[in-house]
Each structure stands twice: as structure tokens, then as C-alpha cells.
Design a protein around this motif. Structure first.
Motif, short mmCIF file in Angstrom:
data_model
loop_
_atom_site.label_atom_id
_atom_site.label_comp_id
_atom_site.label_asym_id
_atom_site.label_seq_id
_atom_site.Cartn_x
_atom_site.Cartn_y
_atom_site.Cartn_z
N PRO A 186 -22.49 -94.73 -12.94
CA PRO A 186 -22.65 -95.28 -11.59
C PRO A 186 -23.42 -94.36 -10.66
O PRO A 186 -24.14 -94.84 -9.77
N ALA A 187 -23.29 -93.04 -10.82
CA ALA A 187 -24.00 -92.11 -9.93
C ALA A 187 -25.50 -92.32 -10.00
O ALA A 187 -26.20 -92.20 -8.98
N ILE A 188 -26.01 -92.62 -11.18
CA ILE A 188 -27.46 -92.85 -11.32
C ILE A 188 -27.85 -94.15 -10.64
O ILE A 188 -28.86 -94.22 -9.93
N ILE A 189 -27.06 -95.19 -10.84
CA ILE A 189 -27.37 -96.49 -10.23
C ILE A 189 -27.31 -96.40 -8.71
O ILE A 189 -28.17 -96.90 -7.99
N LEU A 190 -26.26 -95.73 -8.20
CA LEU A 190 -26.06 -95.64 -6.75
C LEU A 190 -27.07 -94.71 -6.08
O LEU A 190 -27.48 -94.94 -4.94
N GLY A 191 -27.46 -93.65 -6.78
CA GLY A 191 -28.29 -92.63 -6.15
C GLY A 191 -29.78 -92.82 -6.29
O GLY A 191 -30.54 -92.14 -5.60
N PRO A 194 -31.39 -77.99 4.14
CA PRO A 194 -30.64 -77.25 3.13
C PRO A 194 -31.27 -77.34 1.74
O PRO A 194 -31.98 -78.30 1.42
N VAL A 195 -30.97 -76.35 0.93
CA VAL A 195 -31.43 -76.28 -0.45
C VAL A 195 -30.23 -75.89 -1.31
O VAL A 195 -29.43 -75.04 -0.91
N ILE A 196 -30.08 -76.52 -2.46
CA ILE A 196 -29.04 -76.11 -3.41
C ILE A 196 -29.72 -75.38 -4.57
O ILE A 196 -30.59 -75.95 -5.24
N PHE A 197 -29.33 -74.14 -4.77
CA PHE A 197 -29.86 -73.35 -5.87
C PHE A 197 -28.92 -73.48 -7.06
O PHE A 197 -27.72 -73.16 -6.95
N VAL A 198 -29.45 -73.95 -8.17
CA VAL A 198 -28.65 -74.17 -9.37
C VAL A 198 -29.03 -73.14 -10.41
O VAL A 198 -30.20 -73.01 -10.78
N GLN A 211 -36.81 -83.03 0.43
CA GLN A 211 -37.86 -83.50 -0.47
C GLN A 211 -37.33 -84.51 -1.48
O GLN A 211 -38.02 -85.45 -1.85
N LEU A 212 -36.09 -84.32 -1.93
CA LEU A 212 -35.53 -85.24 -2.91
C LEU A 212 -35.15 -86.59 -2.30
O LEU A 212 -34.96 -87.56 -3.04
N LEU A 232 -29.66 -84.89 -9.39
CA LEU A 232 -28.77 -85.92 -8.87
C LEU A 232 -27.70 -85.35 -7.94
O LEU A 232 -27.00 -86.10 -7.26
N PHE A 233 -27.56 -84.01 -7.89
CA PHE A 233 -26.65 -83.40 -6.91
C PHE A 233 -26.99 -83.90 -5.51
O PHE A 233 -26.10 -84.01 -4.66
N ALA A 234 -28.28 -84.17 -5.28
CA ALA A 234 -28.71 -84.62 -3.95
C ALA A 234 -28.06 -85.94 -3.55
O ALA A 234 -27.93 -86.24 -2.36
N ALA A 235 -27.64 -86.74 -4.53
CA ALA A 235 -26.99 -88.02 -4.22
C ALA A 235 -25.61 -87.81 -3.60
O ALA A 235 -25.10 -88.68 -2.89
N TYR A 236 -24.99 -86.66 -3.88
CA TYR A 236 -23.67 -86.38 -3.34
C TYR A 236 -23.73 -85.74 -1.95
O TYR A 236 -22.71 -85.63 -1.27
N VAL A 237 -24.92 -85.32 -1.54
CA VAL A 237 -25.12 -84.86 -0.17
C VAL A 237 -25.22 -86.12 0.70
O VAL A 237 -26.11 -86.94 0.53
N ASN A 238 -24.28 -86.26 1.63
CA ASN A 238 -24.20 -87.51 2.39
C ASN A 238 -24.20 -87.24 3.90
O ASN A 238 -23.15 -87.18 4.54
#
Length: 410
Positions: free
Chosen positions: A51-56, A281-285, A401-402, A175-181
Motif C-alpha cells: 500500500p505504501a507504494i500505491i499511496l505514495g 529537510p533532507v534525510i541521510f540514509v 525534490q522528491l 519512499l521514506f519521503a511518503a511518510y513525511v507528511n
């Protein structure tokens, strides 16, 4: 009387062929083998719907890599009218895909970009399960073939990191960017609470320069400390796929309500608020870890870092609950945070010239400074890895950017 019987027999003889004809269906115009209708669930996903892929994401943006289903039809004649009906299920509404197939003998492929997903249902999925999907193919209004798929689905919190398929690694950590809301409705009240803390008088993004940016981030930091968000790692899931590396990520409201977060949860929580106040913001992985960055200027020249898990080093609500009848911290509790205070600050609190609120701010400032420097050395070491697109285990996820590709999961 005999003449009547004769007439009845004559009518019966005439009607019997008509009755017989009406009892048989008209012959099929199209051979299912010729049409060769097929439905394939993307083998990359190993029988799992995420679902995360479909939603995001918008599947049209990414093509085959993110398309869950691919349907193929061979046109039996020039200009054939194709209609594919996908029945309703727990995850989708009835969906009709209709196209003209121009050339006889040509095979046409369609993906699932038109599927009418039940987005609210997908967002609420907290337990994995299975679903049966039915695809019916019609040519010129004639039913030609039916395909049924039995698939598993994951929870909305389950984010694929990498999936291996045919010797290739597909990376999904973006896809972490999808959880940033930044659109979460609770953030408006949170911003009001942050202002009420008195650290900053306004949340103005980049309007006040780099120092003002850092103070705004510190104000968010102080709010999180006062909320008492503790470190809690729940990364594992029950995903049966041996090819998928996945992680459970909490949504913004789950972090806020449970007051728990791991490194990724905390990063997306902070990033959601920073995005709302106009910061970048930027998330470094990195392998096995993630930490936050944010640009201190609108032109993206300078970046500051923040190890968000350090908020768990001091639990302000717990300290408040331990205050004695005079509103003072017992010595045992004071010792727990004394390492984050200077000798002068500690003595000032003991002699009563430093209030409990001032003590909290001093502890928060000390932890903020530590969090700002915590990852600096490894960031400098790994900067080349972040810039190298082939080094997928090191990623610099710029949320702004994402956003052109990845939407918040609401």
C-alpha cells in the motif's frame, strides 16, 4: 374439432425451431486463444501488494518498476474495442479500462495506472492479509476471458527498502519521503504550541537568516523533548518474501500519539514539521541508520545535521512527574541530566537561582548541540557516497525534490 387440432399441431411445428434456437447462445466471435488475454502481477514484488507504494506514488511516473499489474491482449481484428473490468475487492472499486486496439494480431500492454484504489482502506491497513482480484476481458462487448489472482497485501506502515529480482537490486528507500507528511492536520496546533514555548516569536522559514533557521529548529527540538518521544525500534515485519528487505515506519500521528520513534520515524516526524514552516529537510540514509539534515539557507548552500534519536536521552515529562511538592527535582533525577549542564548551571539550580523551566532549556540546548555535531564526521566521510547514484546504501533524500514524484501518505 379436428380442424382445431390440426391448426394447433401446425403452430407447434412452426414454433419448436424458434424455441430451440432461443435456448442456445449465439456462437462466440472471438477465440480466447487468439486474444491471449493475460494478467501478471509484477514479479518484482514477489506476490506482495505494498500500500505504501500505491499511496505514495503515481504509477505513470515510474513505469514497470512500480506497476503492480500488467495486462496483455492481442487484437483479433482491426479496430477492436477492448474492455477490461476489474471487480471490486477490499482494496479497489470496480474499475473499467476501455481502449481501441487498432491493428489485428498486435499485442497491447496495459498497466494498472487506472485502477480505482480504495485509498482510505489502504491507509488504514494495520494487519497483513490476502485478496482475490478478478479481471474480465471483453472484445466488442463479448466476454472473452476471465483471470483470477490471489495475492497477499502488506500494511501501510511497511516500507520496502530493497527488493532483489533476477540478479538486480531495486531500491525503494526514496519512499521514506511518503511518510513525511507536512499536510497532517495536527501540525497547525503543534506550531501554535511551539510558539507558546517562547523560544521563537514566529516560524518564518528562511526570512531571518541562518541563525533564525537554527532557532526555529531548536524550538521544534524543544517541543519534541517536552512531548517525551522515546527511542523505540520496531523495524521488523512478518513479510514472507525472502527477496524483500522491508521496514516498519510509523506515521506522523503514530509518533505523536505513542511518543515512540526509531531513527527513520523521528526523521520523518521532524521533517514533516520543518516542511510545514518552509524549511528544506533532507534525510541521510546510511547502512542501518538514518539522520536528518536541513538547509540553513533557501539557496541550499549550507546544510546542518541533526541526530533525532538524541531526543530520547532526556525525558522531560518523566522529570516533571518526579518534581517534589516544592516543584524541585530530587537529587537522583537531577543527576540523570547533570551531564548535560555546566557546573555553573547545576549549581544555580541547586541554590534556586535557576528554575526548572530554565533547567529544561539548558538541557535541551546541550542535547541540540550534541545532535547537531553527532553525525558531522561520518557525513563528511560519506559525502562522496551520497553524491554517487550507484551507491544505493547511501542516499541523500531531499524531500522537496522528491515531492514531484512522491506524495505524503495521508
Amino acid at each position: 374439432m379436428s380442424s382445431r387440432r390440426h391448426i394447433c399441431r401446425l403452430l407447434l411445428v412452426l414454433l419448436l425451431p424458434l424455441i430451440a434456437c432461443s435456448c442456445h447462445n449465439s456462437p462466440k466471435q472471438f477465440d480466447p486463444k487468439q486474444v491471449a488475454f493475460s494478467v501478471e502481477h509484477n514479479p518484482i514484488f514477489d506476490g506482495q501488494i505494498y500500500p505504501a507504494i500505491i499511496l505514495g506514488t503515481n504509477n505513470n511516473t515510474f513505469g514497470y518498476q512500480l506497476s503492480s499489474f500488467n495486462m496483455k491482449v492481442t487484437s483479433p481484428r482491426d479496430g477492436a474495442v477492448l474492455r477490461i473490468v476489474i471487480d471490486s475487492s477490499a482494496l479497489n472499486y470496480v474499475t473499467i479500462i476501455q481502449e481501441i486496439l487498432p491493428q489485428r494480431g498486435q499485442t497491447y500492454t496495459f498497466n494498472d495506472a487506472s485502477i480505482k484504489w480504495k485509498y482510505d482502506a489502504l491507509r488504514k491497513l494495520q494487519v497483513p492479509g490476502s485478496v482475490d482480484l478478478t479481471f474480465t476481458c471483453y472484445i466488442n462487448d463479448e466476454e472473452v476471458d476471465v483471470k483470477n489472482l490471489h495475492l497477499a497485501y502488506r500494511t501501510a506502515n511497511e516500507c520496502p527498502l530493497t527488493i532483489a529480482y533476477q540478479g538486480q537490486q531495486y531500491d525503494f528507500r526514496w519512499l521514506f519521503a511518503a511518510y513525511v507528511n507536512e499536510d497532517h492536520p495536527s501540525i497547525e496546533q503543534i506550531l501554535t504550541d511551539i510558539i507558546d514555548q517562547g523560544i521563537v516569536t514566529r516560524l518564518s522559514g528562511y526570512q531571518g537568516g541562518a541563525n533564525a533557521v537554527r532557532e526555529q529548529v531548536f524550538a521544534v527540538w524543544y517541543y519534541v523533548l517536552n512531548r517525551g518521544i522515546a527511542y523505540s525500534s520496531i523495524t521488523c515485519t512478518s513479510n514472507p518474501s525472502s527477496r524483500a528487505n522491508v521496514q516498519h515506519i510509523r506515521f506522523f500521528d503514530q509518533v505523536w500519539n505513542t511518543r515512540q520513534a526509531n531513527c527513520v520515524d523521528a526523521c520523518v516526524f521532524f521533517a514533516s514539521i520543518l516542511r510545514k514552516i518552509g524549511l528544506k529537510p533532507v534525510i541521510f540514509v546510511e547502512p542501518c541508520h538514518a539522520y536528518l539534515g536541513y538547509y540553513t539557507d533557501a539557496k541550499r548552500k549550507d546544510i546542518a545535521l541533526l541526530e533525532t534519536t538524541i531526543t530520547a536521552w532526556a525525558n522531560f515529562p518523566e522529570l516533571e512527574r518526579s518534581l517534589d511538592d516544592n516543584g524541585r527535582l530530587p537529587e537522583a533525577q537531577l543527576k540523570r541530566v547533570s551531564k548535560y549542564l555546566s557546573t555553573e548551571q547545576l549549581e544555580a539550580y541547586r541554590n534556586g537561582t535557576l528554575s526548572f523551566e530554565e533547567l529544561k532549556r539548558a538541557v535541551a540546548r546541550s542535547l541540540f548541540d550534541k545532535a547537531s555535531q553527532y553525525n558531522r564526521e561520518q557525513y563528511e566521510t560519506n559525502r562522496a557516497h551520497f553524491a554517487d547514484s550507484t551507491m544505493t546504501t547511501y542516499q541523500q533524500l531531499d524531500i522537496e525534490q522528491l515531492r514531484s514524484m512522491v506524495r505524503p501518505i495521508n
